[in-house]
Each structure stands twice: as C-alpha cells, then as structure tokens.
Design a protein around this motif. Structure first.
Motif, PDB file in Angstrom:
ATOM      1  N   TYR A  72      64.831  28.316  10.271  1.00 22.89           N
ATOM      2  CA  TYR A  72      65.849  28.862  11.165  1.00 22.89           C
ATOM      3  C   TYR A  72      66.300  27.858  12.230  1.00 22.89           C
ATOM      4  O   TYR A  72      67.282  28.096  12.930  1.00 22.89           O
ATOM      5  CB  TYR A  72      65.330  30.137  11.833  1.00 22.89           C
ATOM      6  CG  TYR A  72      65.121  31.253  10.845  1.00 22.89           C
ATOM      7  CD1 TYR A  72      66.185  31.806  10.136  1.00 22.89           C
ATOM      8  CD2 TYR A  72      63.848  31.748  10.588  1.00 22.89           C
ATOM      9  CE1 TYR A  72      65.999  32.822   9.215  1.00 22.89           C
ATOM     10  CE2 TYR A  72      63.646  32.773   9.662  1.00 22.89           C
ATOM     11  CZ  TYR A  72      64.725  33.296   8.978  1.00 22.89           C
ATOM     12  OH  TYR A  72      64.530  34.305   8.062  1.00 22.89           O
ATOM     13  N   LYS A  73      65.585  26.744  12.334  1.00 19.88           N
ATOM     14  CA  LYS A  73      65.994  25.692  13.263  1.00 19.88           C
ATOM     15  C   LYS A  73      65.869  24.359  12.541  1.00 19.88           C
ATOM     16  O   LYS A  73      64.873  23.648  12.667  1.00 19.88           O
ATOM     17  CB  LYS A  73      65.121  25.706  14.517  1.00 19.88           C
ATOM     18  CG  LYS A  73      65.641  24.811  15.628  1.00 19.88           C
ATOM     19  CD  LYS A  73      64.797  24.943  16.891  1.00 19.88           C
ATOM     20  CE  LYS A  73      65.326  24.050  18.004  1.00 19.88           C
ATOM     21  NZ  LYS A  73      64.498  24.142  19.231  1.00 19.88           N
ATOM     22  N   PRO A  74      66.873  24.001  11.731  1.00 17.75           N
ATOM     23  CA  PRO A  74      66.812  22.803  10.886  1.00 17.75           C
ATOM     24  C   PRO A  74      66.513  21.518  11.646  1.00 17.75           C
ATOM     25  O   PRO A  74      65.968  20.572  11.061  1.00 17.75           O
ATOM     26  CB  PRO A  74      68.202  22.757  10.242  1.00 17.75           C
ATOM     27  CG  PRO A  74      68.668  24.179  10.257  1.00 17.75           C
ATOM     28  CD  PRO A  74      68.117  24.756  11.521  1.00 17.75           C
ATOM     29  N   GLY A 106      54.332  29.796  10.008  1.00 18.38           N
ATOM     30  CA  GLY A 106      55.072  28.883  10.868  1.00 18.38           C
ATOM     31  C   GLY A 106      56.130  29.618  11.667  1.00 18.38           C
ATOM     32  O   GLY A 106      57.222  29.091  11.912  1.00 18.38           O
ATOM     33  N   PHE A 107      55.840  30.837  12.100  1.00 19.03           N
ATOM     34  CA  PHE A 107      56.780  31.646  12.867  1.00 19.03           C
ATOM     35  C   PHE A 107      56.401  31.587  14.346  1.00 19.03           C
ATOM     36  O   PHE A 107      55.301  31.957  14.724  1.00 19.03           O
ATOM     37  CB  PHE A 107      56.742  33.099  12.380  1.00 19.03           C
ATOM     38  CG  PHE A 107      57.588  34.035  13.202  1.00 19.03           C
ATOM     39  CD1 PHE A 107      58.973  33.942  13.162  1.00 19.03           C
ATOM     40  CD2 PHE A 107      56.996  34.985  14.014  1.00 19.03           C
ATOM     41  CE1 PHE A 107      59.762  34.802  13.922  1.00 19.03           C
ATOM     42  CE2 PHE A 107      57.769  35.847  14.778  1.00 19.03           C
ATOM     43  CZ  PHE A 107      59.157  35.753  14.734  1.00 19.03           C
ATOM     44  N   ARG A 108      57.344  31.087  15.154  1.00 22.25           N
ATOM     45  CA  ARG A 108      57.041  30.851  16.569  1.00 22.25           C
ATOM     46  C   ARG A 108      55.695  30.144  16.676  1.00 22.25           C
ATOM     47  O   ARG A 108      54.816  30.561  17.436  1.00 22.25           O
ATOM     48  CB  ARG A 108      57.031  32.166  17.344  1.00 22.25           C
ATOM     49  CG  ARG A 108      58.343  32.925  17.327  1.00 22.25           C
ATOM     50  CD  ARG A 108      59.408  32.201  18.139  1.00 22.25           C
ATOM     51  NE  ARG A 108      60.688  32.856  18.087  1.00 22.25           N
ATOM     52  CZ  ARG A 108      61.094  33.803  18.948  1.00 22.25           C
ATOM     53  NH1 ARG A 108      60.272  34.186  19.911  1.00 22.25           N
ATOM     54  NH2 ARG A 108      62.292  34.322  18.847  1.00 22.25           N
ATOM     55  N   TYR A 109      55.571  29.068  15.900  1.00 23.33           N
ATOM     56  CA  TYR A 109      54.275  28.434  15.709  1.00 23.33           C
ATOM     57  C   TYR A 109      53.637  27.998  17.017  1.00 23.33           C
ATOM     58  O   TYR A 109      52.456  28.290  17.271  1.00 23.33           O
ATOM     59  CB  TYR A 109      54.409  27.225  14.785  1.00 23.33           C
ATOM     60  CG  TYR A 109      53.153  26.391  14.760  1.00 23.33           C
ATOM     61  CD1 TYR A 109      52.035  26.808  14.043  1.00 23.33           C
ATOM     62  CD2 TYR A 109      53.051  25.197  15.489  1.00 23.33           C
ATOM     63  CE1 TYR A 109      50.864  26.076  14.047  1.00 23.33           C
ATOM     64  CE2 TYR A 109      51.882  24.453  15.489  1.00 23.33           C
ATOM     65  CZ  TYR A 109      50.793  24.901  14.768  1.00 23.33           C
ATOM     66  OH  TYR A 109      49.630  24.177  14.784  1.00 23.33           O
ATOM     67  N   ARG A 110      54.373  27.285  17.849  1.00 23.08           N
ATOM     68  CA  ARG A 110      53.779  26.723  19.058  1.00 23.08           C
ATOM     69  C   ARG A 110      53.227  27.836  19.952  1.00 23.08           C
ATOM     70  O   ARG A 110      52.099  27.741  20.450  1.00 23.08           O
ATOM     71  CB  ARG A 110      54.818  25.897  19.812  1.00 23.08           C
ATOM     72  CG  ARG A 110      54.236  25.008  20.886  1.00 23.08           C
ATOM     73  CD  ARG A 110      53.411  23.880  20.306  1.00 23.08           C
ATOM     74  NE  ARG A 110      54.171  23.080  19.342  1.00 23.08           N
ATOM     75  CZ  ARG A 110      53.660  22.127  18.597  1.00 23.08           C
ATOM     76  NH1 ARG A 110      52.384  21.837  18.689  1.00 23.08           N
ATOM     77  NH2 ARG A 110      54.410  21.452  17.750  1.00 23.08           N
ATOM     78  N   LEU A 111      54.013  28.873  20.164  1.00 25.97           N
ATOM     79  CA  LEU A 111      53.564  29.994  20.982  1.00 25.97           C
ATOM     80  C   LEU A 111      52.377  30.696  20.330  1.00 25.97           C
ATOM     81  O   LEU A 111      51.390  31.041  21.008  1.00 25.97           O
ATOM     82  CB  LEU A 111      54.706  30.982  21.191  1.00 25.97           C
ATOM     83  CG  LEU A 111      54.367  32.263  21.966  1.00 25.97           C
ATOM     84  CD1 LEU A 111      53.914  31.924  23.380  1.00 25.97           C
ATOM     85  CD2 LEU A 111      55.576  33.203  21.995  1.00 25.97           C
ATOM     86  N   SER A 112      52.445  30.872  19.013  1.00 28.30           N
ATOM     87  CA  SER A 112      51.390  31.592  18.299  1.00 28.30           C
ATOM     88  C   SER A 112      50.055  30.859  18.358  1.00 28.30           C
ATOM     89  O   SER A 112      49.006  31.467  18.611  1.00 28.30           O
ATOM     90  CB  SER A 112      51.795  31.817  16.837  1.00 28.30           C
ATOM     91  OG  SER A 112      52.939  32.625  16.742  1.00 28.30           O
ATOM     92  N   ILE A 113      50.069  29.548  18.125  1.00 23.26           N
ATOM     93  CA  ILE A 113      48.809  28.807  18.104  1.00 23.26           C
ATOM     94  C   ILE A 113      48.218  28.681  19.514  1.00 23.26           C
ATOM     95  O   ILE A 113      47.000  28.750  19.695  1.00 23.26           O
ATOM     96  CB  ILE A 113      48.984  27.407  17.448  1.00 23.26           C
ATOM     97  CG1 ILE A 113      47.620  26.719  17.261  1.00 23.26           C
ATOM     98  CG2 ILE A 113      49.919  26.539  18.241  1.00 23.26           C
ATOM     99  CD1 ILE A 113      46.662  27.429  16.363  1.00 23.26           C
TER     100      ILE A 113
END
Length: 440
Positions: free
Chosen positions: A136-138, A82-89
């Motif tokens: 990191y972004k609650p 789930g790290f930089r998820y939107r960009l990664s997917i």
C-alpha cells in the motif's frame, strides 16, 4: 574493516524471518491463553514474583490479562503480514518485555531470547518486501538490506549456543546422572518412554547435545557442511520439542537458520518472482560509526552477562546467583523444602507461615529452592505485616537438593531476610555454602 558489513545484500532472509517470527509470536501468545498458562501464572495467583526492581509491574485484573495476551497475539499476526509493521513490532516488544519482567515463576530462556530478537526487529527494515505496508506504500519497497543485519542474528545465536555448551561441561552432565534424572519423568511417554530410559540413549543425548551446541554455528556457516548441519538441526530441535515440550523455541531456532544461507539462495527458493538485482556496493552511511559502537556495546554486554557468576562467590549451580540471562539451559533439577518464621520485634511473638495461604503450588516450589524467590517472599511478608502496623523479622529454614545430591541446608536460619538488601552482582552471605557435593 567495517566495509563488508555495510554492503547491500538481498533482504529475503530478513523478510522470510519476519513472516515466520510473527507467526511464532502469535502462536506463543494465543497458546498461552488456550493452554491455561496465563490463568495459572498471572491471573489466579494472589502474589506474583516479578524480576527484582520491577515490582511496580503487576498483572492486570481478570479478563484484562487475557486481553493483554490476545493483543500480543494479534500484533504477531500484523508482524507476519507486515501490516503497520513498525508500530506493531514496537508495541509487541514493549508488551512482551513487560510480561517477561512481570513474572519469573515460569522463567524460560526463550522468553528472554524473544525480548532480544524483538528489540532487534524494531530497528530493521523487515517490512520492505512481501508485506501489506510495501503493497500500500510502494515507496517503502526494497529488495536489499545491509549485510550486518544477517550477522547480528548469527552472532546472537552463536552466543546462545556457545554458552549453553560451556554450561553443560560439568560433572552431572558429563557422568549422565542429570540426563538419567531428566529422562525419568519421560518414562510414561507412548512409544518412546521406555527407549528414553536406556543408558546408551542417555550417553547419546549428553554428547550430541553438547556437540550440537558447540559446533552447530560453525557447521552452518561452512558451505560444505551446511546441508548436514540443517538435518542435524531439524533432528535436534524436533526431538527437544517432542520430548521436552518447550514451546516455540525449537521452531524459532530453526527459522533463524535462514540467516546462515546466502541471501540469493533464500530468494530463489522462497521468493522466485522477486527482482534478483541488488546493488552490492558498500553503501555510505553517516551513522555507521554510531551503529558499530551500539552493536559493539550490545554484544559486549551479551558476552559479559553469562560470565558474571565467575565474579560472584560460590558455585552458581548451588547459589543460582548469575544463572538467569546466561543461557544455562536444561542443566539441573532443583527442589527444596522451606519453612518461614515471622517474629514480631515488639513483643517477640512468633508465627509459622502457611505458604498455601499465599502461593500456588508452582510458586511454592520456586520459593523452596531459589534464593531470590525466598528473599522476595520475605519482603512481601514484611510489607503485609507492616500494613497491619507490625514490625517483623522473617527467618527461613531451608534445604535444597540439586539433581541426585542429598538435601543440604540452604539459608542461614539466623538471618532476618526482611532486613537484607538485594544486590544482583554480589554473593549474599545468608546463602549457605553447599554442604555436600557427593551424589547419592
């Protein structure tokens, strides 16, 4: 009517699926490098068969193709975390779709399924929990999702299995002749090779495979049969993985089962420390109508694509027209023999084509038996000779064998394939009708 689809439910199934999905994507991509698949399929061949219409997609040169797959493998890890998820997917979806359209010599149905699932995941809030992004972004954190998210995956799986079952309802599957042919290549397996040659095993494989595809989704949806269905799923998919070695598809199918369980059950078993409180009211969504229209159009296309061969003349088992993207999985053995002849239109000079000067052994096997490969190779020859200043016609003498049936003429040897157009939604008259449906 659409109200229940917009009810807020626990998002644990989506979160858990994201983790395993990312892991499987990473395994698929790094595995393609380590097993030599990238090298054999994309780096070594001088000519690559793309999906027709995507000829502008070409493999990267040498090490760059390995880097392409390594990047996808790394993005799979990011998706799981789930790290930089939107960009990664989104990046993974674009790269994977490009790779899928880039070559079809090693076509596999799960490559297509991954395109669809990745496209879904681009729009879903799968990073809202158990992710580095939410840590990191609650403000991203959430323990709920719309109910329709579950049903999108269930509906897609239902389409896959149902069409796979319908496709099996043909003579060579039902009389076990294809199953016996399929198992012949497994005779050398340690421990189970001889077992797989038994007629009673062939009977079990045929009927269990058909019954599983036809009934597994309803059995998973019905609570009293869900436990049994889960056990059957593990047996079916692990058997396929061991016997047929079909990559991550069996494990992807198992992971998708999380959407058949109540979200609260997934949360209690996999995320027991998560807050169980979820607002269950039907949420107001100003884009509800457009979302339903979009999903409706998507599933209409998914329902229509596997039916298109019924509107194309000829038997799809023979012509292959309308076969891909139709969930017609593990249905036939297809082999062929072919000879291309190039004729110079100005001086009439004829030349036989040595396929080994152009293609790998696997590509030759495809060109010998599949009409779109035959047509594409004819176009490639036309382009090559045109670059030399020659205007040519390309003819093919071809025979194809389906399962245990005799070889039969496949391509009209009088048709200039270089001059023929390609239409994915109509029958091509240069594909000859099957001459003999009788098996040896």
């Amino acid at each position: 009517m659409s109200g229940p689809l917009f009810k807020r439910v626990d998002n644990s199934p989506l979160v858990l699926f994201r983790v395993f999905f990312g892991i499987l994507l990473s395994i698929e991509c790094f595995g393609a490098i380590l097993t030599g698949w990238v090298s054999r399929t994309l780096v070594l061949p001088d000519f690559t068969f793309t999906f027709i219409g995507f000829e502008w997609l070409q493999p990267l040169v040498g090490p760059q193709m390995f880097m392409y797959y390594a990047l996808m493998g790394l993005l799979g890890v990011f998706i799981a975390l789930g790290f930089r998820y939107r960009l990664s997917i989104i990046l993974f979806t674009l790269l994977w779709t490009g790779s899928y359209l880039l070559q079809k010599t090693a076509y596999n149905n799960h490559y297509y399924l991954l395109v669809l699932l990745c496209a879904f995941m681009c729009f879903l809030p799968a990073e809202r929990a158990f992710s580095l992004d939410s840590k990191y972004k609650p403000s991203l954190k959430s323990n709920s999702m719309y109910a329709w998210v579950r049903w999108v995956f269930i509906a897609q799986l239902f389409i896959v299995y149902t069409y796979a079952a319908i496709a099996k309802m043909y003579t060579d599957w039902m009389d076990l002749s294809f199953i016996s042919l399929l198992m012949e290549s497994k005779a050398g397996y340690p421990l189970i090779g001889a077992f797989l040659q038994r007629p009673d095993v062939h009977l079990g494989i045929a009927w269990f495979g058909l019954g599983f595809d036809l009934f597994i989704v309803p059995l998973l949806l019905w609570k009293p049969s869900r436990g049994i269905a889960l056990g059957l799923s593990f047996f079916f998919h692990l058997f396929n993985s061991i016997v047929f070695q079909i990559g991550i598809f069996p494990y992807l199918s198992l992971v998708l089962i999380v959407f058949f369980y109540p979200p609260e059950t997934i949360r209690s078993r996999f995320f027991p420390k998560r807050n169980p409180e979820v607002a269950t009211e039907v949420a107001k969504n100003p884009h509800r109508q457009w979302l339903l229209i979009g999903l409706g159009c998507y599933f209409l296309i998914q329902l229509a694509l596997p039916l298109r061969h019924h509107f194309i003349a000829g038997d799809v088992l023979w012509t292959e027209e309308g076969h891909r993207m139709s969930w017609r999985m593990m249905l036939r053995s297809r082999t062929g023999r072919i000879q291309f002849r190039v004729v110079n239109k100005q001086n009439g000079r004829q030349q036989r084509v040595n396929l080994r000067e152009y293609l790998s052994e696997k590509q030759i096997g495809k060109v010998a038996a599949y009409p779109d490969f035959i047509w594409q190779f004819a176009q490639h020859l036309k382009k090559e000779y045109s670059n030399k200043g020659e205007d040519i016609a390309v003819y093919a003498e071809s025979q194809v064998r389906i399962n245990r049936r005799p070889y039969a003429p496949f391509i009209d040897p009088t048709t200039d394939l270089a001059a023929e157009p390609w239409d994915p939604f109509r029958h091509h008259s240069w594909i000859l009708p099957e001459a003999n449906r009788k098996k040896e």
